[in-house]
Motif scaffolding. Structure first.
Motif, short mmCIF file in Angstrom:
data_model
loop_
_atom_site.label_atom_id
_atom_site.label_comp_id
_atom_site.label_asym_id
_atom_site.label_seq_id
_atom_site.Cartn_x
_atom_site.Cartn_y
_atom_site.Cartn_z
N ILE A 28 -62.03 59.70 -35.33
CA ILE A 28 -62.77 61.16 -35.47
C ILE A 28 -61.61 62.11 -35.87
CG2 ILE A 28 -64.15 62.85 -34.15
CD1 ILE A 28 -65.29 60.50 -32.64
N HIS A 138 -68.72 64.96 -31.73
CA HIS A 138 -69.06 64.04 -32.79
C HIS A 138 -68.93 62.44 -32.13
CE1 HIS A 138 -68.75 67.00 -35.90
NE2 HIS A 138 -67.66 67.25 -35.78
N THR A 141 -72.28 61.72 -30.58
CA THR A 141 -73.18 61.67 -31.52
C THR A 141 -73.05 60.34 -32.13
OG1 THR A 141 -72.80 63.99 -32.19
CG2 THR A 141 -74.38 62.79 -33.53
N ALA A 142 -71.83 59.83 -32.55
CA ALA A 142 -71.46 58.44 -33.21
C ALA A 142 -71.77 57.59 -32.14
CB ALA A 142 -69.95 58.49 -33.53
N SER A 143 -71.46 57.53 -30.84
CA SER A 143 -72.03 56.32 -29.84
C SER A 143 -73.31 56.45 -29.74
CB SER A 143 -71.09 56.43 -28.63
OG SER A 143 -71.27 57.78 -27.83
N THR A 145 -75.51 56.78 -31.77
CA THR A 145 -76.40 56.03 -32.88
C THR A 145 -75.85 54.46 -32.99
OG1 THR A 145 -74.42 56.83 -34.28
CG2 THR A 145 -76.50 58.08 -34.36
#
Ligand code: ZN
Length: 146
Positions: A28, A138, A141-143, A145
């Motif tokens: 990230i 970020h 959010t990434a984890s 999804t």
């Protein structure tokens, strides 16, 4: 000016930054900018299983902004996202003069308390931490999804 001991610690991190550089993907990347001083911090994080596995930063700016980024990289490597958030809150409170900070938890970071009487420098000291806060959003959010 800044307390002499604090100044010493800040200069040491500035001259010998911990975690300076970039990470290979996956990562990230978050950029932070402090227009009032012209400081720039670009943060690379690798987050796995809710933990900051690795962290690097680059950029340029005054000694306080770069030293603060170095301290941040040292402090959050290996920490869980929850722990990283807790450290951010402690550092922001320390720099704003709301707490004295716990040297056991914060280590060299307590040196940033020296900027609290210089409002313009507070932004220099907090830049890396606000950038980290954005990067962690970020990561979360990434984890979520996956
Ligand atoms: Zn600055």
């Amino acid at each position: 000016m800044l307390d002499e001991l604090y100044q010493e610690i800040i200069l040491d991190h500035y001259r010998h930054p911990r975690g300076r550089g970039e990470l290979e993907p996956p990562k990230i990347t978050q950029e932070g900018f402090n227009p009032s001083c012209g400081d720039e911090v670009i943060l690379d994080l690798r987050v796995e299983n809710g933990r900051v596995q690795d962290v690097r930063f680059h950029g340029r700016g005054c000694s306080i902004s770069q030293a603060s980024a170095s301290m941040m990289a040292e402090a959050i490597k290996g920490k869980t996202l929850t722990e990283a958030h807790a450290i951010i809150q402690q550092v922001l409170a320390l720099v704003k003069g709301e707490t004295e900070g716990d040297p056991e938890t914060l280590g060299d970071i307590v040196a940033l308390a020296g900027v609290r009487n210089f409002p313009v420098r507070v932004k220099c000291a907090t830049l890396a931490w606000h950038t980290l806060e954005e990067a962690l959003k970020h990561a979360e959010t990434a984890s979520a999804t996956v």
